[in-house]
Scaffold this active site. Structure first.
Site, PDB file in Angstrom:
ATOM      1  NE  ARG A 264      -3.857   0.636   1.784  1.00  8.73           N
ATOM      2  CZ  ARG A 264      -5.105   0.692   2.271  1.00  8.73           C
ATOM      3  NH1 ARG A 264      -5.355   1.378   3.364  1.00  8.73           N
ATOM      4  NH2 ARG A 264      -6.090   0.081   1.652  1.00  8.73           N
TER       5      ARG A 264
ATOM      6  CG  HIS B  94      -8.203   0.223  -3.046  1.00 13.10           C
ATOM      7  ND1 HIS B  94      -7.471  -0.915  -2.760  1.00 13.10           N
ATOM      8  CD2 HIS B  94      -8.836   0.551  -1.878  1.00 13.10           C
ATOM      9  CE1 HIS B  94      -7.661  -1.243  -1.491  1.00 13.10           C
ATOM     10  NE2 HIS B  94      -8.475  -0.382  -0.935  1.00 13.10           N
TER      11      HIS B  94
ATOM     12  CD  GLN C  85     -12.955  -1.855  -0.990  1.00  9.34           C
ATOM     13  OE1 GLN C  85     -12.184  -1.912  -0.039  1.00  9.34           O
ATOM     14  NE2 GLN C  85     -14.190  -2.327  -0.918  1.00  9.34           N
TER      15      GLN C  85
ATOM     16  CG  ASP D  73     -13.351   6.568  -1.329  1.00  7.53           C
ATOM     17  OD1 ASP D  73     -13.322   6.401  -0.087  1.00  7.53           O
ATOM     18  OD2 ASP D  73     -12.310   6.538  -2.031  1.00  7.53           O
TER      19      ASP D  73
ATOM     20  CB  CYS E 186     -13.855   1.405  -0.419  1.00  4.31           C
ATOM     21  SG  CYS E 186     -13.473   3.155  -0.245  1.00  4.31           S
TER      22      CYS E 186
ATOM     23  NE  ARG F 164     -10.088  -5.228   0.072  1.00  5.50           N
ATOM     24  CZ  ARG F 164      -9.384  -4.235   0.608  1.00  5.50           C
ATOM     25  NH1 ARG F 164     -10.003  -3.178   1.105  1.00  5.50           N
ATOM     26  NH2 ARG F 164      -8.061  -4.252   0.611  1.00  5.50           N
TER      27      ARG F 164
END
Ligand code: CP
Ligand code: NVA
Length: 316
Positions: free
Chosen positions: A112, A139, A142, A234, A274, A302
């Site tokens: 990340r 991402h 996700q 988001d 998310c 996830r």
């Protein structure tokens, strides 16, 4: 004897969904659903027995860290948490050297990070698969779990519509690509100046031409949400953009997902996010905590989606 699971992706890096075919993404979702069933039925599935995943974190995380670590554990492997500040990368060791060193110890690297180019550089020098667990631009883990969730709830994907309301950020980019790959129409509504990057819109548009998906980029949230099967949002201020928070809070106000906006979507529409979420900003509590919300199913998925991914990339 453990059921065999298809892993034609062995050895590949997972940096963006654009690098994978529609069939490969569908296979990952199907494998994730199988692994979810095995987990629920208490059937052991140690596909990664004896393997180790190195997890480099240069930004905060709850879901990503826990789901990868628990996922590796359930697969019979082990995960190492490597915070940037605790490893020599934080003191100036180069990305290529970090990649070469870790490749001598671990079977896969999850990272990340900030700039996507840094993760590409890591992958270029790594002898083991590199998994992008969020960059400033993408991402994909996700988005994979999100499309799996939509598929589970609706029973199909092709011809469905997902509306993303808010910042044209890493989530918007990965969702555009995931939807395009899977034939899901995708409408993104962002304030002027906060639209997704043009080069990534171009990538998604090219993919959509092959699958027949429709991609709409607009500044109008109501147009985007019209007849949508899923409404997604988001945070308005992603990790790394904190200095802009005050301005963003004002600019994004008309882009809040609330009951009124949900009313323009299909009446069976689901709400996705998310997480982490800021109630009262990008979404009201009424929506995120209401009956249309599937955010905690996304959270759980996830785990299953990333397990499928790790088995495919790192399994024997
Ligand atoms: N959605 C997500 O990636 O959450 P974390 O930042 O908690 O990992
Ligand atoms: N866009 C958000 C996603 C967090 C999971 C961020 O990058 O901070």
């Amino acid at each position: 004897m453990m059921e065999t699971i298809a892993n034609p992706l062995k050895g590949r890096h997972f940096l963006t969904l654009a690098d994978f075919s529609s069939e490969e993404i569908v296979q990952l979702i199907e494998n994730a659903i199988d692994l979810k069933k095995m987990q629920k039925q208490g059937i052991a599935h140690p596909y990664l027995k004896g393997k180790t995943l190195g997890m480099i974190f240069e930004k905060s995380s709850t879901r990503t860290r826990v789901s990868f670590e628990v996922g590796m554990n359930q697969l019979g492997g082990h995960a190492l948490f490597l915070s940037r500040n605790d490893i020599q990368l934080g003191r100036g060791e180069t990305i290529p050297d970090t990649a070469k060193v870790l490749s001598r110890y671990v079977d896969g690297i999850m990272i990340r990070s900030h700039e996507h180019a840094g993760v590409e550089e890591l992958a270029a020098h790594s002898a083991v698969p590199v998994i992008n667990a969020l960059t400033d631009d993408f991402h994909p883990c996700q988005a994979l779990a999100d499309l799996m969730t939509l598929y589970e709830v609706k029973g199909d994907l092709k011809g469905r519509k997902l509306a993303y309301i808010g910042d044209g950020n890493n989530m918007a980019h990965s969702l555009m690509i995931a939807c395009a790959k899977l034939g899901v129409d995708c409408a993104i509504a962002s304030p002027q100046g906060y639209e997704p990057k043009q080069e990534i819109i171009n990538v998604a548009t090219n993919i959509a031409q092959d699958t027949g998906a429709v991609l709409i980029i607009t500044n109008d949230p109501k147009t985007a949400v019209e007849k949508a099967d899923a409404v997604y949002t988001d945070v308005w201020t992603s990790m790394g953009w904190e200095e802009e928070e005050e301005v963003r809070l004002k600019t994004f106000q008309p882009y809040q997902v609330n009951t009124e906006l949900m009313g323009y979507a299909d009446k069976e529409a689901i709400f996705l996010h998310c997480l982490p979420a800021k109630r009262g900003q990008e979404v009201t509590a009424e929506v995120i905590d209401g009956p249309q919300s599937f955010v905690f199913d996304e959270v759980e998925n996830r785990l299953h989606a990333q397990k499928a991914l790790m088995v495919a990339l790192m399994g024997d």
